[in-house]
Design a protein around this motif. Structure first.
Motif, PDB file in Angstrom:
ATOM      1  N   GLU A 284       0.856  -1.191   0.000  1.00 56.70           N
ATOM      2  CA  GLU A 284       0.000   0.000   0.000  1.00 56.70           C
ATOM      3  C   GLU A 284       0.891   1.239   0.000  1.00 56.70           C
ATOM      4  OE1 GLU A 284      -0.912  -2.117   2.882  1.00 56.70           O
ATOM      5  OE2 GLU A 284      -2.221  -3.310   1.585  1.00 56.70           O
ATOM      6  N   LEU A 285       0.433   2.277  -0.698  1.00 59.41           N
ATOM      7  CA  LEU A 285       1.183   3.520  -0.794  1.00 59.41           C
ATOM      8  C   LEU A 285       0.223   4.689  -0.606  1.00 59.41           C
ATOM      9  CD1 LEU A 285       3.915   4.952  -1.485  1.00 59.41           C
ATOM     10  CD2 LEU A 285       3.124   5.011  -3.860  1.00 59.41           C
ATOM     11  N   ALA A 286       0.388   5.424   0.493  1.00 58.65           N
ATOM     12  CA  ALA A 286      -0.409   6.636   0.721  1.00 58.65           C
ATOM     13  C   ALA A 286       0.298   7.821   0.066  1.00 58.65           C
ATOM     14  CB  ALA A 286      -0.573   6.883   2.219  1.00 58.65           C
ATOM     15  N   PHE A 287      -0.478   8.730  -0.509  1.00 68.02           N
ATOM     16  CA  PHE A 287       0.123   9.873  -1.202  1.00 68.02           C
ATOM     17  C   PHE A 287      -0.741  11.113  -1.013  1.00 68.02           C
ATOM     18  CE2 PHE A 287      -2.956   8.350  -4.196  1.00 68.02           C
ATOM     19  CZ  PHE A 287      -3.385   9.465  -4.900  1.00 68.02           C
ATOM     20  N   GLY A 345      -9.801  12.490  -1.283  1.00 61.53           N
ATOM     21  CA  GLY A 345     -10.322  13.529  -2.169  1.00 61.53           C
ATOM     22  C   GLY A 345      -9.353  13.862  -3.284  1.00 61.53           C
ATOM     23  N   VAL A 346      -8.924  12.854  -4.031  1.00 59.39           N
ATOM     24  CA  VAL A 346      -7.820  13.028  -4.972  1.00 59.39           C
ATOM     25  C   VAL A 346      -8.252  13.588  -6.314  1.00 59.39           C
ATOM     26  CG1 VAL A 346      -6.506  11.171  -3.899  1.00 59.39           C
ATOM     27  CG2 VAL A 346      -8.044  10.644  -5.797  1.00 59.39           C
ATOM     28  N   GLY A 348      -9.818  16.315  -7.043  1.00 58.23           N
ATOM     29  CA  GLY A 348      -9.792  17.762  -7.176  1.00 58.23           C
ATOM     30  C   GLY A 348      -8.466  18.287  -7.679  1.00 58.23           C
ATOM     31  N   VAL A 349      -7.369  17.824  -7.071  1.00 58.27           N
ATOM     32  CA  VAL A 349      -6.054  18.364  -7.394  1.00 58.27           C
ATOM     33  C   VAL A 349      -5.035  17.272  -7.668  1.00 58.27           C
ATOM     34  CG1 VAL A 349      -4.110  19.697  -6.484  1.00 58.27           C
ATOM     35  CG2 VAL A 349      -6.431  20.508  -6.129  1.00 58.27           C
ATOM     36  N   ASP A 350      -5.020  16.230  -6.831  1.00 50.51           N
ATOM     37  CA  ASP A 350      -3.921  15.265  -6.867  1.00 50.51           C
ATOM     38  C   ASP A 350      -3.813  14.533  -8.194  1.00 50.51           C
ATOM     39  OD1 ASP A 350      -3.649  16.121  -4.325  1.00 50.51           O
ATOM     40  OD2 ASP A 350      -4.277  14.280  -3.346  1.00 50.51           O
ATOM     41  N   VAL A 351      -4.906  13.912  -8.638  1.00 45.17           N
ATOM     42  CA  VAL A 351      -4.875  13.146  -9.887  1.00 45.17           C
ATOM     43  C   VAL A 351      -4.565  14.043 -11.088  1.00 45.17           C
ATOM     44  CG1 VAL A 351      -6.238  11.744 -11.464  1.00 45.17           C
ATOM     45  CG2 VAL A 351      -6.343  11.303  -9.016  1.00 45.17           C
ATOM     46  N   PRO A 352      -5.275  15.183 -11.256  1.00 45.12           N
ATOM     47  CA  PRO A 352      -4.944  16.045 -12.405  1.00 45.12           C
ATOM     48  C   PRO A 352      -3.511  16.574 -12.363  1.00 45.12           C
ATOM     49  CG  PRO A 352      -7.067  16.647 -11.458  1.00 45.12           C
ATOM     50  CD  PRO A 352      -6.428  15.704 -10.513  1.00 45.12           C
ATOM     51  N   SER A 353      -3.011  16.902 -11.178  1.00 44.20           N
ATOM     52  CA  SER A 353      -1.670  17.492 -11.084  1.00 44.20           C
ATOM     53  C   SER A 353      -0.585  16.475 -11.403  1.00 44.20           C
ATOM     54  CB  SER A 353      -1.449  18.076  -9.685  1.00 44.20           C
ATOM     55  OG  SER A 353      -2.338  19.151  -9.444  1.00 44.20           O
ATOM     56  N   CYS A 528      -9.708   8.126 -10.809  1.00 42.49           N
ATOM     57  CA  CYS A 528      -8.403   8.049 -11.475  1.00 42.49           C
ATOM     58  C   CYS A 528      -8.470   8.563 -12.905  1.00 42.49           C
ATOM     59  CB  CYS A 528      -7.899   6.608 -11.470  1.00 42.49           C
ATOM     60  SG  CYS A 528      -7.535   5.965  -9.825  1.00 42.49           S
ATOM     61  N   LEU A 529      -9.664   8.709 -13.441  1.00 42.34           N
ATOM     62  CA  LEU A 529      -9.838   9.250 -14.786  1.00 42.34           C
ATOM     63  C   LEU A 529      -9.950  10.767 -14.791  1.00 42.34           C
ATOM     64  CD1 LEU A 529     -12.367   6.672 -16.260  1.00 42.34           C
ATOM     65  CD2 LEU A 529      -9.910   6.824 -16.707  1.00 42.34           C
TER      66      LEU A 529
END
Length: 1029
Positions: A284-287, A345-346, A348-353, A528-529
């Motif tokens: 598992e990897l938290a980010f 809540g990824v 909003g910012v995390d996935v796109p960035s 993730c999309l």
């Protein structure tokens, strides 16, 4: 975390895991005991609730107290502008002036606006270049100040306090150069400049970008359709009995002195981090990410935090030198579906960035905020979730989140609390996933057991099954509840019980039958999309634009067609510049900035900086293109020229000049009186002495010698008086300022042995006419003697006419000036003393205008002489010469009109190009010229033109010390020798001698009042670049 649901620290901060289980149980009981609300009615109530929230939020901003605060702030800023204009005796625009408010500004009560005490406008405040507002103003209040400064025409900027890290305040100024004096202003600018050099992955020329995107999205779609594949058979399981009392209280909170975390701030440490993760792959990897998110088109990743299931933690500073390009190496780890990535809540910012900046796609994600939604948890912020699950030090986490969640993560260095906050955001995520999976399983089981606690129901069922001996030894230790009766709702629809739930230890295959858990996992994969969408922003829907249009419509000042067309043009121009630099358009300039540009339509860099003081590198490089579009728009609407912005340095110079002149006037009045008295007394004494000599009984020869000595003495007295008088005239015209100045010695070491040859060569071609009886009267006679001491400076000179050049020199010439050498001809002042006097012409750059960098080996410039009038185009000569000497375009314009005044010339430099000069004033005190014939040894004849010009130069500059103006006066003379080349009318040769004199106000002046103290020599070669007409 940026743009994520935040927790403000609820009353549930100390709730343990048992309490949270009880809360879930009660919520599930209420759900199962009541019939579900019809879906349309639920949506209607939700929309009504959101509408009420928006109304409440809007009413907070437009409340009477808020409007009153805004009006007070507007009056405060306008009063500051008016008082600064009055204090510095500037011209105030009548359109912006307001009446005096005695009850507001003149009372002794503190000036409180938006809860902060603002400074009063005493003399010390008005004397400063800028006004610093207190750091206690919150972000909303600072936005209001920025908006009002745009409206009132004030320069404004937000600055990080260099003394107190994280402390931000506003600085504003009336002057175009006022904000240059703000402490730490350059440091703030450099942090922004670095961001504009970092190219995101989506903007790079990468032929595999589309292939990588297609491959990764196929994997994500597969997991969305089959979320069960996200669970690993050998790893994922839930032990309901063993985990019944588990909470975050068992997890050790992060501390600065921990040894299990690593700070990644170099290319080498990043490579080692990637190697560690690949060699010891976590399950598992938290980010989490910290980003700058000013707008849709101005976002950038600033920090990446990682935590593994074996206790390793990495904090990656992606803005550190050499790190940005290497972060792409983490892509295979994030794309490995065997590693579960845990975030909050990824979408909003995390996935796109991660996708935008580094081309990283996330495969197999568990989003804790999705689990919170399914569990019907009201406060879904990460800090609130941690508190709900028993985090013992939730107050520390809440404090860090409130302080640093919206901090400026582009600033460096990062403080220890900021790093600690970054670790908190990933430290509990992995354990939180396990606890929420446990509750999801228990929630599904509770649907079939609404009575009693889950633990009691679980134990009763286990006991019942053991008593009935329905579990064989060879079967798995799990109970299948497929035969449990299914309840029906009021409409006859079946309510699904969770099938296949393990009551003691649920393995992966049992968890795949849990509908709630599968819903969470599927929704997480769908996030993730949420990769970056690179479509251009619709600038017509910008909030600032809509607000400006609304206000303009209400005020009857709608945008003209030219303004709307300009707005469209600027948006296209920005996209083109961003594409050239391969950056997001927001890092060229924001859309709000474009709206203000169209609203104000500035035509100068100062006007642009009044809107946004910090300009990006791409914007500065293409600023002229933007201003050209703005000027065209102004011309279409026939607007008047842009109002000039005052200069703080000019105000200081004018004020200091007036003070100096007042002091000089008194000193010079006394000096004139004493000089006149001395001259009159000396004359009277000399007359008496002459009478005594004539009446004495000495020989006639002795009498003649005595009288000659008296006459010489009288002449020296007269010269002394005239020198003092000349000094007074000069000082009255250009007052002296005793200010700190830059010291710039020419590159070459002072020495003169090689100069004599150069000097003799410079005058060897000048014929030696017969010397007049009165001495060396003509210029040719002086030069023919090859003695620098003869190049004296006259005390008085009548205004000379403009220089007219002979026929053979008329046209346009490319001149090559080669440095020959220098000499200290003075026999009275030692060279050691002269080299310490930085006011001698040539010792500082720009102290001799046409030789702005004395000592430069070779310089090329252009001379243009009118073929009809024979007058020189001084604009061309000085502009090309100064730019060539300095090595960059420095001259903005040369103001000269030979018909109006051939002896006065002004040179205006571009702002901030050189600290030595912002403006130069030249006063010509005398000119001489002669045209001579010469004959070569081979019989060829040619002409020689010798000319000179005596110049008084006054240089105005900013100097090297901030806040201290600079004014330097220099006196020098140029002596040119131009030789016509026989049989080649397109070539000229010659020499230039430049004699530097001491200024009348120099301490050494009376030791060498008229002779040059330094002489520079240059060899000239000129080639014609235009053809004969």
């Amino acid at each position: 975390m940026k743009s994520k649901t935040d927790s403000s620290g609820s009353s549930e901060g100390s709730v343990d895991a048992t309490t949270s289980d009880k809360t879930n149980e009660d919520a599930a009981s209420r759900t199962s005991s009541t019939s579900p609300e019809p879906q349309p009615e639920k949506k209607k109530r939700k929309r009504k609730k959101n509408k009420n929230k928006k109304k409440k939020k809007k009413s907070d901003h437009s409340s009477p107290s808020s409007i009153r605060e805004m009006n007070l702030l507007r009056l405060y800023l306008q009063e500051y502008k008016n008082r600064v204009y009055d204090h510095h005796k500037l011209t105030v625009e009548t359109s912006n002036t307001t009446s005096h408010q005695p009850s507001f500004m003149d009372s002794d009560e503190p000036i409180l606006i938006f809860g902060s005490e603002l400074p009063r406008f005493d003399a010390s405040i008005l004397e400063e270049a800028f006004l610093a507002l207190p750091s206690t103003l919150d972000s909303r209040s600072r936005r209001q100040v920025h908006s009002l400064c745009d409206e009132l025409g004030l320069f404004h900027v937000g600055v990080e306090n260099p003394i107190s890290s994280g402390d931000r305040y506003l600085a504003l100024s009336v002057f175009r150069d006022g904000l240059r004096h703000v402490p730490g202003i350059e440091t703030n600018a450099m942090s922004q400049k670095k961001l504009e050099t970092l190219q995101p992955w989506i903007k790079r020329d990468n032929v595999q970008r589309e292939q990588v995107t297609n491959l990764r999205t196929e994997l994500i779609y597969e997991l969305i359709d089959q979320p069960g594949k996200c669970l690993r058979d050998e790893i994922d399981q839930v032990d309901l009995i063993g985990m019944a009392d588990e909470s975050l209280s068992n997890t050790t909170p992060p501390k600065a002195q921990d040894s299990n975390w690593k700070w990644i701030e170099s290319k080498e440490s990043l490579k080692q981090c990637i190697l560690d993760l690949e060699a010891n792959k976590p399950s598992e990897l938290a980010f989490d990410l910290e980003c700058l998110c000013k707008s849709k088109i101005q976002q950038i990743t600033c920090l990446i935090q990682l935590a593994t299931d074996d206790g390793r933690e990495y904090i990656i500073d992606v803005l550190a030198d050499g790190v940005w390009d290497g972060v792409r190496g983490l892509a295979p780890i994030f794309a490995d579906k065997r590693i579960v990535k845990v975030g909050h809540g990824v979408d909003g910012v995390d996935v796109p960035s991660l996708h935008r900046d580094f081309g990283i796609f996330i495969v197999n994600l568990f989003d804790t905020i999705e689990a919170a939604r399914v569990l019907n948890i009201k406060d879904k912020g990460l800090a609130s979730l941690c508190a709900r699950y028993g985090l013992p030090n939730c107050e520390t986490y809440n404090t860090l989140k409130e302080t640093y969640q919206k901090a400026d993560w582009t600033q460096r260095p990062l403080t220890e609390p900021m790093l600690l906050y970054g670790r908190y955001d990933v430290h509990y995520l992995l354990q939180l996933r396990k606890l929420m999976m446990r509750d999801l399983v228990k929630l599904s089981h509770h649907a079939t057991n609404p009575q009693g606690s889950e633990t009691d129901a679980l134990r009763d069922l286990i006991r019942a099954f053991h008593e009935e001996d329905e579990i064989d030894d060879g079967e798995e230790s799990c109970v299948n509840l497929d035969n449990v009766p299914i309840d029906n709702d009021d409409q006859g629809h079946e309510k699904e019980a969770c099938s296949g739930i393990a009551l003691t230890s649920c393995q992966a295959k049992d968890l795949r039958m849990n509908l709630d858990l599968m819903q969470v996992i599927s929704s997480s994969q769908d996030k993730c999309l949420s990769i970056w969408n690179d479509r251009p922003e619709n600038h017509w829907k910008n909030a600032t634009y809509l607000d400006v249009i609304k206000k303009n419509t209400m005020g009857g000042k709608e945008w003209s067609p030219a303004q709307r067309h300009l707005y469209d043009q600027l948006a296209e121009w920005r996209e083109a510049v961003a594409s050239k630099f391969r950056i997001l358009p927001g890092f060229v300039c924001e859309t709000d900035f474009l709206v203000k540009i169209v609203q104000n339509r500035p035509t100068s860099k100062f006007g642009v900086q009044q809107i946004s003081y910090f300009l990006s590198l791409p914007l500065e490089e293409h600023l002229d293109e933007m201003l050209q579009l703005v000027r065209k728009s102004r011309d279409e609407d026939r607007l008047s020229p842009e109002v000039a912005f005052p200069s703080f340095e000019a105000c200081r110079i004018n004020k200091d000049s007036k003070q100096s002149q007042d002091a000089n006037n008194g000193r010079h009045t006394w000096l004139y009186s004493m000089a006149l008295l001395a001259a009159v007394s000396a004359t009277a004494v000399l007359v008496k002495m002459r009478r005594r000599v004539l009446c004495s009984n000495v020989s006639p020869a002795t009498q003649r010698k005595s009288i000659t000595d008296l006459v010489v003495t009288k002449r020296y007295g007269l010269v002394l008086f005239l020198s003092v008088f000349s000094m007074g005239l000069t000082s009255g015209l250009v007052p002296n300022l005793k200010l700190e100045q830059e010291k710039e010695i020419p590159r070459r070491t002072f020495g003169g042995s090689a100069f004599h040859t150069a000097f003799l060569g410079s005058v060897s071609a000048v014929p030696s006419p017969a010397r007049a009886a009165s001495g060396y009267g003509s210029l040719a006679e002086k030069l023919s003697q090859k003695d620098p001491a003869l190049l004296t400076n006259s005390v008085f000179n009548l205004p000379p006419p403009a220089q007219v050049y002979p026929q053979f020199m008329r046209g346009t010439w490319n001149v090559t000036l080669k440095y020959g050498g220098y000499l200290f001809p003075s026999t009275k002042i030692p060279r050691e003393r002269l080299t310490k006097d930085i006011q001698i012409p040539g010792f500082q750059k720009c102290s001799i205008a046409s030789l702005s960098d004395v000592g430069k080996d070779v310089v090329e410039y252009t001379i243009r002489i009118d073929r009809e009038t024979g007058l020189e185009d001084r604009n061309t000569t000085l502009t090309t010469s100064i730019n060539s000497h300095l090595g960059y375009p420095a001259v903005q314009q040369v103001l000269y009109n030979s018909k109006v005044n051939p002896n006065r010339l002004s040179i205006v430099f571009y702002e901030y190009r050189t600290t030595n000069a912002e403006r130069i004033e030249l006063f010509c005190n005398g000119r001489e010229s002669e045209l001579l014939q010469r004959t070569e040894t081979n019989g060829a004849t040619g002409q020689i033109f010798v000319c000179s010009e005596y110049i008084r130069q006054v240089t105005f500059g900013t100097g090297s010390t901030v806040g201290i103006p600079r004014q330097v006066g220099t006196n020098y003379a140029h002596f040119w020798t131009w030789k016509e080349t026989p049989n080649d009318p397109d070539t000229l040769t010659g020499n230039l001698l430049t004699a530097g004199y001491l200024d009348p106000q120099d301490a050494l002046f009376f030791e060498e009042p008229s002779k040059p103290v330094t002489v520079y020599s240059h060899v000239i070669t000129a080639k014609r670049i235009d053809s004969e007409e």
